[in-house]
Design a protein around this motif. Structure first.
Motif, mmCIF file in Angstrom:
data_model
loop_
_atom_site.group_PDB
_atom_site.id
_atom_site.type_symbol
_atom_site.label_atom_id
_atom_site.label_comp_id
_atom_site.label_asym_id
_atom_site.label_seq_id
_atom_site.Cartn_x
_atom_site.Cartn_y
_atom_site.Cartn_z
ATOM 1 N N VAL A 131 -32.960 -0.958 -16.790
ATOM 2 C CA VAL A 131 -31.924 -0.055 -17.319
ATOM 3 C C VAL A 131 -32.011 0.343 -18.710
ATOM 4 N N PRO A 132 -32.173 -0.569 -19.447
ATOM 5 C CA PRO A 132 -32.355 -0.128 -21.092
ATOM 6 C C PRO A 132 -33.586 0.614 -21.126
ATOM 7 N N SER A 148 -41.412 11.473 -12.095
ATOM 8 C CA SER A 148 -40.799 11.282 -13.433
ATOM 9 C C SER A 148 -40.016 10.056 -13.815
ATOM 10 N N ALA A 149 -39.744 9.688 -14.801
ATOM 11 C CA ALA A 149 -38.965 8.527 -15.129
ATOM 12 C C ALA A 149 -37.506 8.420 -14.233
ATOM 13 N N HIS A 150 -36.836 9.474 -14.172
ATOM 14 C CA HIS A 150 -35.658 9.494 -13.402
ATOM 15 C C HIS A 150 -36.186 9.138 -11.957
ATOM 16 N N GLU A 151 -37.171 9.703 -11.429
ATOM 17 C CA GLU A 151 -37.515 9.146 -9.984
ATOM 18 C C GLU A 151 -37.859 7.737 -9.864
ATOM 19 N N HIS A 152 -38.708 7.282 -10.794
ATOM 20 C CA HIS A 152 -39.299 5.818 -10.621
ATOM 21 C C HIS A 152 -37.837 4.903 -10.764
ATOM 22 N N ALA A 153 -36.989 5.476 -11.696
ATOM 23 C CA ALA A 153 -35.561 4.624 -11.870
ATOM 24 C C ALA A 153 -34.793 4.525 -10.266
ATOM 25 N N CYS A 154 -34.723 6.022 -9.972
ATOM 26 C CA CYS A 154 -33.843 5.955 -8.613
ATOM 27 C C CYS A 154 -34.458 5.461 -7.517
ATOM 28 N N HIS A 155 -35.908 5.348 -7.327
ATOM 29 C CA HIS A 155 -36.560 4.577 -6.309
ATOM 30 C C HIS A 155 -36.158 3.187 -6.182
ATOM 31 N N LEU A 164 -28.595 3.785 -11.080
ATOM 32 C CA LEU A 164 -28.738 2.434 -12.049
ATOM 33 C C LEU A 164 -27.650 1.403 -11.711
ATOM 34 N N ASP A 165 -26.408 1.994 -11.558
ATOM 35 C CA ASP A 165 -25.295 1.056 -11.200
ATOM 36 C C ASP A 165 -25.506 0.370 -10.001
ATOM 37 N N ARG A 166 -25.744 1.079 -8.957
ATOM 38 C CA ARG A 166 -26.380 0.522 -7.531
ATOM 39 C C ARG A 166 -27.372 -0.445 -7.768
ATOM 40 N N PHE A 167 -28.434 -0.074 -8.560
ATOM 41 C CA PHE A 167 -29.514 -1.001 -8.699
ATOM 42 C C PHE A 167 -29.175 -2.398 -9.209
ATOM 43 N N ILE A 168 -28.135 -2.374 -10.121
ATOM 44 C CA ILE A 168 -27.652 -3.706 -10.758
ATOM 45 C C ILE A 168 -26.969 -4.402 -9.767
ATOM 46 N N LEU A 169 -25.970 -3.569 -8.991
ATOM 47 C CA LEU A 169 -25.310 -4.335 -8.139
ATOM 48 C C LEU A 169 -25.800 -4.906 -6.985
ATOM 49 N N ASP A 170 -26.825 -4.072 -6.542
ATOM 50 C CA ASP A 170 -27.619 -4.525 -5.216
ATOM 51 C C ASP A 170 -28.551 -5.588 -5.531
ATOM 52 N N ALA A 213 -41.276 -0.010 -14.117
ATOM 53 C CA ALA A 213 -40.805 -0.096 -15.394
ATOM 54 C C ALA A 213 -42.129 0.379 -16.228
ATOM 55 N N TYR A 214 -43.251 -0.078 -15.991
ATOM 56 C CA TYR A 214 -44.415 0.253 -16.673
ATOM 57 C C TYR A 214 -44.629 1.761 -16.479
ATOM 58 N N ARG A 215 -44.524 2.291 -15.576
ATOM 59 C CA ARG A 215 -44.573 3.743 -15.362
ATOM 60 C C ARG A 215 -43.672 4.523 -16.110
ATOM 61 N N ILE A 216 -42.376 3.940 -16.262
ATOM 62 C CA ILE A 216 -41.192 4.774 -16.868
ATOM 63 C C ILE A 216 -41.705 4.661 -18.417
#
Length: 165
Positions: free
Chosen positions: A19-20, A40-47, A93-99, A144-147
């Motif tokens: 997340v950071p 993109s970085a957005h896609e990696h994070a949402c994935h 990102l919120d869902r990633f943390i909670l899940d 994270a590395y790709r981001i």
């Protein structure tokens, strides 16, 4: 990572790293793809948020079915090309943390025998609950590395700075 403790700890810590890192990516390059059909970085994070449901389902399937067969998930083939771009990053990102908190809590209830449950998987010679979640931990850090690669591209930083000026 060859112990349950190490895998669960890596899974627990992943949001603190991912997340950071995503938040560091300048807005101007967040959705920029390095090449066609490359994320993109957005896609990696949402994935990372998007796949949690798959792992919850696989876990329950492997624990309850006497002979589970796991179908490989191939996002490039199975999902629309813009699926992840259309997702809201903050919500993901919120869902990633909670899940992830929910997943770690569930994994902490597994018995040693449950960690060794196996399934047939079309991509792997052997696949167990332990391997599945070690794979997920490694998967987190791959993305994270790709981001970070995208964040640190020197040519993109110069363009992003020029756009914001």
């Amino acid at each position: 990572m060859n112990t349950v403790h190490a895998v669960v700890d890596a899974l627990r810590r992943a949001p603190e790293i991912v997340v950071p890192l995503v938040r560091e990516v300048p807005q101007g390059i967040l959705k920029r793809r390095p090449a066609p059909r490359r994320w993109s970085a957005h896609e990696h994070a949402c994935h990372l948020a998007h796949v949690h449901a798959l792992f919850f389902e696989r876990l329950e399937y492997m624990l309850t079915d006497p002979a589970p067969v796991i179908q490989p998930y191939l996002p490039g083939d199975q999902d629309a090309d813009d699926l992840l771009l259309r997702m809201k990053l903050d919500a993901c990102l919120d869902r990633f943390i909670l899940d992830r908190e929910r997943l770690v809590a569930r994994l902490e209830t597994l018995s040693p025998t449950e960690w060794t449950r196996t399934a047939d998987h079309g991509e792997y010679r052997t696949y167990s609950v332990f391997i599945m979640f070690r794979h997920l931990a490694l998967h987190d850090f791959l993305h994270a590395y790709r981001i970070e690669e995208l964040l640190l591209r020197p040519d993109w930083l110069a363009e992003s700075d020029a756009q914001s000026a």
